[in-house]
Design a protein around this motif. Structure first.
Motif, PDB file in Angstrom:
ATOM      1  N   GLY A 105      14.108  59.060 -13.894  1.00 56.64           N
ATOM      2  CA  GLY A 105      13.047  59.189 -14.889  1.00 56.64           C
ATOM      3  C   GLY A 105      11.706  59.619 -14.328  1.00 56.64           C
ATOM      4  N   SER A 106      11.554  59.627 -13.009  1.00 56.55           N
ATOM      5  CA  SER A 106      10.310  60.103 -12.421  1.00 56.55           C
ATOM      6  C   SER A 106      10.356  61.626 -12.323  1.00 56.55           C
ATOM      7  N   TYR A 107       9.248  62.232 -11.948  1.00 60.02           N
ATOM      8  CA  TYR A 107       9.152  63.689 -11.833  1.00 60.02           C
ATOM      9  C   TYR A 107       8.785  64.068 -10.406  1.00 60.02           C
ATOM     10  N   ARG A 108       9.289  65.213  -9.979  1.00 61.34           N
ATOM     11  CA  ARG A 108       8.998  65.754  -8.654  1.00 61.34           C
ATOM     12  C   ARG A 108       8.546  67.187  -8.840  1.00 61.34           C
ATOM     13  N   LEU A 109       7.554  67.617  -8.061  1.00 62.30           N
ATOM     14  CA  LEU A 109       7.077  68.997  -8.147  1.00 62.30           C
ATOM     15  C   LEU A 109       8.211  69.962  -7.858  1.00 62.30           C
ATOM     16  N   CYS A 110       8.216  71.085  -8.562  1.00 60.69           N
ATOM     17  CA  CYS A 110       9.234  72.114  -8.331  1.00 60.69           C
ATOM     18  C   CYS A 110       8.935  72.901  -7.058  1.00 60.69           C
ATOM     19  N   ARG A 111       7.674  73.050  -6.733  1.00 54.29           N
ATOM     20  CA  ARG A 111       7.324  73.797  -5.519  1.00 54.29           C
ATOM     21  C   ARG A 111       7.530  72.908  -4.296  1.00 54.29           C
ATOM     22  N   ALA A 112       7.758  73.566  -3.189  1.00 49.62           N
ATOM     23  CA  ALA A 112       7.997  72.832  -1.950  1.00 49.62           C
ATOM     24  C   ALA A 112       6.706  72.170  -1.461  1.00 49.62           C
ATOM     25  N   ILE A 113       6.810  70.914  -1.108  1.00 45.59           N
ATOM     26  CA  ILE A 113       5.673  70.200  -0.517  1.00 45.59           C
ATOM     27  C   ILE A 113       6.189  69.418   0.687  1.00 45.59           C
ATOM     28  N   ASP A 114       5.305  69.145   1.596  1.00 49.24           N
ATOM     29  CA  ASP A 114       5.646  68.321   2.750  1.00 49.24           C
ATOM     30  C   ASP A 114       5.521  66.864   2.316  1.00 49.24           C
ATOM     31  N   GLU A 115       6.646  66.276   1.930  1.00 49.80           N
ATOM     32  CA  GLU A 115       6.624  64.920   1.371  1.00 49.80           C
ATOM     33  C   GLU A 115       6.115  63.887   2.365  1.00 49.80           C
ATOM     34  N   ALA A 116       6.291  64.151   3.658  1.00 49.41           N
ATOM     35  CA  ALA A 116       5.814  63.201   4.666  1.00 49.41           C
ATOM     36  C   ALA A 116       4.289  63.146   4.695  1.00 49.41           C
ATOM     37  N   HIS A 120       1.571  61.504  -2.636  1.00 46.93           N
ATOM     38  CA  HIS A 120       2.548  61.160  -3.675  1.00 46.93           C
ATOM     39  C   HIS A 120       3.540  62.303  -3.809  1.00 46.93           C
ATOM     40  N   ALA A 121       4.821  61.965  -3.817  1.00 50.29           N
ATOM     41  CA  ALA A 121       5.857  62.983  -3.985  1.00 50.29           C
ATOM     42  C   ALA A 121       6.581  62.813  -5.316  1.00 50.29           C
ATOM     43  N   ARG A 122       6.465  61.653  -5.913  1.00 47.00           N
ATOM     44  CA  ARG A 122       7.117  61.359  -7.191  1.00 47.00           C
ATOM     45  C   ARG A 122       6.036  60.922  -8.179  1.00 47.00           C
ATOM     46  N   PHE A 123       6.223  61.335  -9.437  1.00 47.93           N
ATOM     47  CA  PHE A 123       5.219  61.075 -10.467  1.00 47.93           C
ATOM     48  C   PHE A 123       5.871  60.484 -11.708  1.00 47.93           C
ATOM     49  N   GLN A 124       5.090  59.756 -12.467  1.00 52.25           N
ATOM     50  CA  GLN A 124       5.483  59.291 -13.790  1.00 52.25           C
ATOM     51  C   GLN A 124       4.582  59.994 -14.797  1.00 52.25           C
ATOM     52  N   GLU A 147      -3.268  67.898 -14.864  1.00 54.51           N
ATOM     53  CA  GLU A 147      -3.954  66.960 -13.985  1.00 54.51           C
ATOM     54  C   GLU A 147      -2.979  65.905 -13.487  1.00 54.51           C
ATOM     55  N   ALA A 148      -3.160  65.499 -12.248  1.00 53.64           N
ATOM     56  CA  ALA A 148      -2.406  64.381 -11.692  1.00 53.64           C
ATOM     57  C   ALA A 148      -3.407  63.315 -11.269  1.00 53.64           C
ATOM     58  N   GLN A 149      -3.028  62.072 -11.435  1.00 59.09           N
ATOM     59  CA  GLN A 149      -3.931  60.966 -11.136  1.00 59.09           C
ATOM     60  C   GLN A 149      -3.182  59.957 -10.271  1.00 59.09           C
ATOM     61  N   GLY A 150      -3.726  59.643  -9.109  1.00 56.29           N
ATOM     62  CA  GLY A 150      -3.113  58.661  -8.234  1.00 56.29           C
ATOM     63  C   GLY A 150      -3.900  57.378  -8.226  1.00 56.29           C
ATOM     64  N   THR A 151      -3.197  56.278  -8.384  1.00 57.92           N
ATOM     65  CA  THR A 151      -3.828  54.960  -8.307  1.00 57.92           C
ATOM     66  C   THR A 151      -2.968  54.100  -7.397  1.00 57.92           C
ATOM     67  N   GLY A 152      -3.455  53.867  -6.196  1.00 60.60           N
ATOM     68  CA  GLY A 152      -2.683  53.087  -5.245  1.00 60.60           C
ATOM     69  C   GLY A 152      -1.401  53.793  -4.880  1.00 60.60           C
ATOM     70  N   ASP A 153      -0.274  53.126  -5.110  1.00 59.72           N
ATOM     71  CA  ASP A 153       1.007  53.720  -4.754  1.00 59.72           C
ATOM     72  C   ASP A 153       1.695  54.388  -5.943  1.00 59.72           C
ATOM     73  N   GLN A 154       0.989  54.551  -7.042  1.00 65.26           N
ATOM     74  CA  GLN A 154       1.562  55.170  -8.227  1.00 65.26           C
ATOM     75  C   GLN A 154       0.793  56.438  -8.585  1.00 65.26           C
ATOM     76  N   ALA A 155       1.521  57.475  -8.990  1.00 63.14           N
ATOM     77  CA  ALA A 155       0.892  58.736  -9.393  1.00 63.14           C
ATOM     78  C   ALA A 155       1.366  59.097 -10.797  1.00 63.14           C
ATOM     79  N   MET A 156       0.433  59.564 -11.604  1.00 64.50           N
ATOM     80  CA  MET A 156       0.720  59.873 -13.008  1.00 64.50           C
ATOM     81  C   MET A 156       0.351  61.326 -13.306  1.00 64.50           C
ATOM     82  N   LEU A 157       1.119  61.926 -14.227  1.00 66.55           N
ATOM     83  CA  LEU A 157       0.842  63.284 -14.698  1.00 66.55           C
ATOM     84  C   LEU A 157       0.161  63.213 -16.051  1.00 66.55           C
ATOM     85  N   LEU A 158      -0.955  63.927 -16.179  1.00 68.85           N
ATOM     86  CA  LEU A 158      -1.730  63.945 -17.416  1.00 68.85           C
ATOM     87  C   LEU A 158      -1.722  65.332 -18.033  1.00 68.85           C
TER      88      LEU A 158
END
Length: 162
Positions: A105-116, A120-124, A147-158
């Motif tokens: 149920g989470s989302y991941r960017l379609c473009r390649a990113i260096d997850e390390a 944030h690599a996964r979004f809600q 827009e993406a918003q990160g709060t602590g260890d959670q990232a959200m898509l707006l």
């Protein structure tokens, strides 16, 4: 009105504008309705718990963009009621912000990113997003977001669109 009644009224107003296609189309619909009703019903925005000054500012920005198009001899076009055309435009302009829904149920960017190295690599989907609440419809397999918003260890898509 009590705080609970105000919260319920706000939720009802949000739901009345929500559309299956997502936040960007919902916002456009709000703007278009404001254009229609602002002259004949001056309390329309207030009744729907919307900020009329902000909507007026959006109208001024639209007028400015129209002047730029005219200045450069570019045609001013509208998608009218062709929602698919608007969705294609959003996808084309926000293609770097495309995300795919994962089985959890989470989302991941379609473009390649260096997850390390990425914070944030996964979004809600943000809990206020129309797409997080569209009842009776399957979750969007793909979204583009403004827009993406990160709060602590959670990232959200707006401001998401299917």
């Amino acid at each position: 009105e009590t705080a609970a009644q105000n919260k319920e009224r706000l939720q009802n107003c949000k739901e009345s504008f929500a559309v299956y296609e997502g936040d960007l189309v919902s916002l456009l619909n709000i703007y278009r309705q404001y254009e229609v009703y602002r002259e004949q019903d001056t309390d329309w925005a207030k009744r729907h718990l919307l900020n009329a000054k902000l909507l007026d500012r959006a109208m001024k920005v639209k007028q400015q963009l129209g002047m730029y198009l005219s200045k450069f001899s570019l045609p001013e076009e509208s998608c009218g009621s062709e929602v698919a055309r608007l969705q294609r435009l959003a996808c084309a302009s926000l293609f770097l912000n495309a995300a795919r829904r994962l089985p959890n149920g989470s989302y991941r960017l379609c473009r390649a990113i260096d997850e390390a190295r990425a914070p944030h690599a996964r979004f809600q989907l943000h809990y206020d997003s129309v797409l997080a609440k569209v009842a009776g419809h399957a979750s969007a397999d793909f979204v583009v977001f403004a827009e993406a918003q990160g709060t602590g260890d959670q990232a959200m898509l707006l401001h998401n669109t299917r």
